[in-house]
Design an enzyme around this catalytic site. Structure first.
Site, PDB file in Angstrom:
ATOM      1  CB  CYS A   1      -0.938   0.015   1.198  1.00 39.34           C
ATOM      2  SG  CYS A   1      -2.313  -1.094   0.977  1.00 39.34           S
ATOM      3  CB  SER A   2       3.898   2.313   1.530  1.00 41.17           C
ATOM      4  OG  SER A   2       3.138   2.540   2.691  1.00 41.17           O
TER       5      SER A   2
END
Ligand code: CO8
Length: 376
Positions: A159-160
């Protein structure tokens, strides 16, 4: 002569798949699958050999996550109780891959908004949660499709990925190794979500975003100064996907749950909220900035409750939608693209001098902050 290179965000772009699944549609299909499963296995369930499955509920999904709908690349097979996963025609090596195709749409939109010709771009990073193939890199395919003479590579920080991509691009600019870098995040999460898992079937959606990071010296008049970038990782098994060529599932188990997304949602919630809030506050302190003066937070879009808590700790009061906009309700969790969608859709109205924060968090654990200031 300019001695220092300052990275800025020149523009962003967004591709949204045309098909969307509402919670009502999703739950109806899931519950039909559950009924089918329980009927087919009635005797084994009765004998205690197979566990009966439970219905999902729209009320639970909205209350627990804030998600009301999600876009997908292939709706019908996801909702079909007999398949419960997306299906698409396999493409030949001569055709553009799916991730490149949707990434390209977001990338072209970004270049147009920046008034930038693709030939002026030096590098393409494809930063996303799960790659369609190990190689050749989707980034190089996008680079080729855009006609960029430079380099490209894929990077995955779950997600990053997008914020890690922005820092990587910013570092190229800071070091003078590139003047213009495209960070493209095609997130086809529907392919690695277990649509038969009641705990997580409602979480994810498909999308693609792009961010153009450039040297301030060549940026368009309207852009966002990047004041700082900060990354953090802490190992955790609480969000995991075991898919890979070293542990391929047997053919009869091709969609085995252990090779798809799994998580301990509660633990993620409890562990990640304080970690991210503290990271933001520490970075603001380094910038000698009072975090309560941040005009807007574009947070990762995983869970409305998580964002409420993080925003409250950072701003010192409960944030309204203007201070911490939500796109989770219509897009679901789009992994690394979430905070970029929030930024893309909710930044034009800010004034020159306004400061804000793009922030991601997710599997790894991983978290990234990008403090920005609007230059109009
Ligand atoms: N319908 C009805 N009831 C349900 C459902 C459902 N669909 N699901 C669970 N329940 C029940 C449970 O059985 C449980 O019942 P009981 O109390 O009787 O045991 C009850 O509801 C509560 O369940 P939970 O404790 O699991 O529910 P929570 O309130 O914790 O909410 C969430 C679950 C929404 C998952 C929440 O914990 C959450 O959002 N946590 C944060 C998750 C997060 O941010 N994860 C990050 C993932 S993103 C990432 O980094 C991955 C990148 C890779 C992308 C992969 C794409 C596929």
């Amino acid at each position: 002569m300019q001695l220092t290179h300052r990275p800025v965000i020149s523009a962003t772009g967004l591709f949204t798949p045309s098909e969307s699944i509402s919670n009502d549609e999703l739950v109806a299909s899931f519950n039909a699958y559950v009924d089918q499963h329980n009927e087919r296995n009635a005797a084994a369930i009765e004998a205690g050999d197979v566990e009966a499955l439970s219905h999902s509920s729209v009320e639970f999904i909205e209350k627990a996550s804030g998600i009301k709908a999600r876009h997908v690349m292939s709706k019908e097979p996801v909702l079909n109780p007999d398949t419960m996963s997306p299906r698409w025609q396999e493409r030949t090596n001569d055709e553009l891959s799916m991730m490149a195709e949707i990434g390209l749409i977001a990338a072209k939109q970004t270049l147009k908004r920046a008034g930038r010709d693709a030939s002026d771009v030096d590098a393409v990073l494809c930063a996303a949660s799960n790659m369609e193939r190990p190689y050749p890199a989707m980034a190089i395919e996008i680079q080729q499709a855009l006609g960029i003479d430079g380099f490209g590579f894929d990077m995955n920080v779950a997600c990053s990925s997008a914020t890690f991509g922005i820092q990587t691009a910013a570092d190229y600019v800071r070091a003078g190794n590139a003047k213009s870098v495209l960070v493209v995040s095609p997130e086809i999460t529907s392919g690695h979500l277990n649509w038969r898992d009641r705990d997580s079937h409602f979480i994810f959606g498909d999308v693609a975003t792009a961010v153009l990071v450039e040297d301030a010296a060549i940026a368009p008049a309207q852009h966002w100064d990047i004041l700082s970038t900060k990354l953090k990782t802490v190992f955790s098994n609480n969000i995991r996907n075991n898919f890979g060529f070293l542990n391929r599932a047997a053919p009869e188990n091709a969609e085995g749950a252990d090779k798809l997304f799994v998580q301990e949602g509660r633990k993620v919630f409890k562990e990640v909220v304080p970690m991210v809030a503290q990271m933001i506050i520490d970075e603001a302190e380094k910038l000698q900035m009072d975090p309560t003066t941040l005009r807007r937070l574009w947070l990762h879009q995983a869970n409305a409750g998580m964002n409420r808590l993080i925003a409250q700790r950072v701003l010192g009061h409960e944030a309204n939608d203007d201070e911490s906009p939500t796109v989770l309700d219509t897009y679901g969790n789009t992994s690394s693209a979430g905070s970029i969608i929030a930024f893309h859709l909710n930044s034009d109205d800010l004034s020159g001098g306004d400061t804000g924060l793009i922030c991601s968090f997710g599997a790894g654990y991983s978290a990234g902050t990008v403090f920005v200031r609007k230059v109009a």
